[in-house]
Motif scaffolding. Sequence first.
Motif, short mmCIF file in Angstrom:
data_model
loop_
_atom_site.label_atom_id
_atom_site.label_comp_id
_atom_site.label_asym_id
_atom_site.label_seq_id
_atom_site.Cartn_x
_atom_site.Cartn_y
_atom_site.Cartn_z
N ARG A 253 36.49 27.85 89.72
CA ARG A 253 37.72 27.98 89.89
C ARG A 253 38.80 27.16 88.99
NH1 ARG A 253 39.06 24.78 94.79
NH2 ARG A 253 36.73 23.74 94.33
N THR A 254 38.36 26.07 88.39
CA THR A 254 38.93 25.44 87.28
C THR A 254 38.37 25.32 86.18
OG1 THR A 254 40.04 24.13 89.04
CG2 THR A 254 40.48 23.50 86.90
N PHE A 255 38.70 25.68 85.30
CA PHE A 255 37.83 25.66 83.74
C PHE A 255 38.54 24.60 82.75
CE2 PHE A 255 38.34 29.82 85.85
CZ PHE A 255 36.79 30.08 85.77
N THR B 51 43.57 26.90 85.75
CA THR B 51 43.15 27.51 87.09
C THR B 51 43.11 29.06 87.12
OG1 THR B 51 45.25 27.17 88.13
CG2 THR B 51 43.76 25.36 88.64
N ASP B 52 43.60 29.33 85.80
CA ASP B 52 43.64 30.95 85.91
C ASP B 52 42.20 31.57 85.67
OD1 ASP B 52 44.17 33.60 85.42
OD2 ASP B 52 44.94 33.33 83.48
N GLY B 53 41.53 31.89 86.76
CA GLY B 53 40.17 32.60 86.56
C GLY B 53 40.39 34.16 86.35
N ARG B 54 41.32 34.68 86.94
CA ARG B 54 41.36 36.07 86.82
C ARG B 54 41.37 36.77 85.53
NH1 ARG B 54 42.15 39.41 90.57
NH2 ARG B 54 43.57 40.77 89.55
N ALA C 133 47.07 21.53 84.43
CA ALA C 133 48.14 22.40 84.97
C ALA C 133 47.59 23.30 85.97
CB ALA C 133 48.39 23.44 83.74
N PHE C 134 48.48 23.99 86.98
CA PHE C 134 48.17 24.84 87.68
C PHE C 134 48.38 26.08 86.80
CE2 PHE C 134 50.22 22.12 91.17
CZ PHE C 134 48.98 21.94 91.72
N GLY C 135 47.51 27.14 87.14
CA GLY C 135 47.60 28.29 86.45
C GLY C 135 47.06 28.28 84.98
N ALA C 136 47.57 28.78 83.99
CA ALA C 136 47.23 28.90 82.56
C ALA C 136 48.01 27.95 81.70
CB ALA C 136 47.13 30.17 81.95
N ARG D 185 35.17 29.97 76.88
CA ARG D 185 35.09 30.65 75.76
C ARG D 185 36.52 31.37 75.20
NH1 ARG D 185 30.81 30.07 72.91
NH2 ARG D 185 28.68 29.61 73.80
N GLN D 186 37.12 31.97 76.09
CA GLN D 186 38.46 32.57 75.78
C GLN D 186 39.32 31.42 75.68
OE1 GLN D 186 39.35 35.66 75.65
NE2 GLN D 186 37.93 37.10 76.52
N GLN D 187 39.45 30.34 76.60
CA GLN D 187 40.37 29.29 76.55
C GLN D 187 40.03 28.59 75.09
OE1 GLN D 187 42.18 28.92 79.22
NE2 GLN D 187 43.30 27.37 77.99
N LEU D 188 38.88 28.40 74.85
CA LEU D 188 38.52 27.62 73.53
C LEU D 188 38.98 28.32 72.25
CD1 LEU D 188 35.02 26.22 73.94
CD2 LEU D 188 37.14 24.67 73.01
N GLY D 189 38.85 29.86 72.30
CA GLY D 189 39.41 30.62 71.24
C GLY D 189 40.70 30.55 71.34
N LEU D 190 41.36 30.41 72.29
CA LEU D 190 43.00 30.31 72.20
C LEU D 190 43.64 28.98 71.49
CD1 LEU D 190 45.61 31.90 73.03
CD2 LEU D 190 45.52 30.55 75.23
N VAL D 191 42.80 28.05 72.13
CA VAL D 191 43.25 26.65 71.63
C VAL D 191 42.71 26.49 70.06
CG1 VAL D 191 42.76 23.96 71.75
CG2 VAL D 191 42.55 25.57 73.72
#
Length: 356
Positions: free
Chosen positions: A185-187, A125-128, A99-102, A158-164
């Motif tokens: 830039r991309t996670f 791609t949401d790094g902020r 995806a673009f963004g989150a 880790r934030q992304q994995l926690g959410l998933v």
Amino acid sequence: MSVLLARHQSIRATQSLRWLDLMSGCGIRALRWGLEALGTHAAGTELWINDGDPDRLPLIQVNVQKLGCSTQLSADAAEVLLHRSILQCQWFDFIDLDAFGAPGPLIQPALQALRFDGLLFLASTDGRSPTGHDRVGAIRSLGAAARVHPASWEMALRQQLGLVARQAWLLGRGVQPLFSFSEGRTFRLALRLRRQIPAGDEQQLGLVARCERCGAQRVQSLLKLSGWPACHCEEGHGKWSISGPLWIGPLQEEALLRQLIADAQDLAPQQISPITLRLLRRLQADPGDCPTVWPSDELARRLGMGGPPPLGRLVRALHAAGYRASASGVMPGQVRTDAELPELLQICTSLRVEGI
Ligand SMILES: C[S@@+](CC[C@H](N)C(=O)[O-])C[C@H]1O[C@@H](n2cnc3c(N)ncnc32)[C@H](O)[C@@H]1O
Ligand SMILES: [Zn+2]
């Protein structure tokens, strides 16, 4: 990495597979799956290629004509395709969600559209938000506090994995992280959906604290959350910046990375770039099993050293002192260890004294 992972699944499959490139753009990824990743059940494999932009379709149509598997092309909104697949019980063995963004709102339907033990390759791609530069955004998109941390790429993963994981747990399912990486830039995360939540996995959700002043770091599982001990500042001077809830378990599955590296050895040199091989080896060497990570520059600065301690020597010295340690596979120039900061600094000093 997506092609290698699909190939890994395909050459070990005992039945036909259904793969989905959900936001395919020009379709290059699915095209490479079809050309490079199909194993013994190629003829029965279904390749679904979708992008919300219908202008992409004519080019994709031409490109997939010579593939040795069936293809299904569409220009649907991702959420529509996923929900339709769920309603029609058409499960996928692999979903690539670039995806673009989150990708937040698509995580739950993507998990629901996966077959048990299916693979999800997820990009954001949401790094902020996840790196603490948009704290309000992090509350909204991750449901978590995100604070600035020198291991920012790792914190974002880790934030992304926690959410998933939380999204999967809501469904009564588990997730197993396979690999996680970023170039800032991309996670990108790859994970396997588990029919059941592996025993004790709820302990992998926790909080990471860091004192900006003295650099101390602490981790706590939400399950055993208690007060925060004092950091190493003089009494009353330190202040923890706390991020989470986020994933505090391993970031990489060493056994899978070993297999991917072995699979990659069978490829012709033009099929696998040296950069990808280096990435695989770096991730394999660092399972990312503890989230306390320090940049060697920060250690040098705190000690007033001219330059950072050599990472390899530092890791070996930490091992010799009985600590877990590895060079971070996620961010260059960082050391991961369960040693506390005073011990870590002491070991850096001893390396300096030895003139290394
Ligand atoms: C990061 S690009 C994909 C790049 C592609 N995976 C590659 O490797 O070249 C994201 C794509 O998502 C598509 N897209 C954005 N929002 C979408 C949505 N809601 N549903 C389907 N496609 C969407 C865009 O048209 C764009 O092509
Ligand atoms: Zn402190």
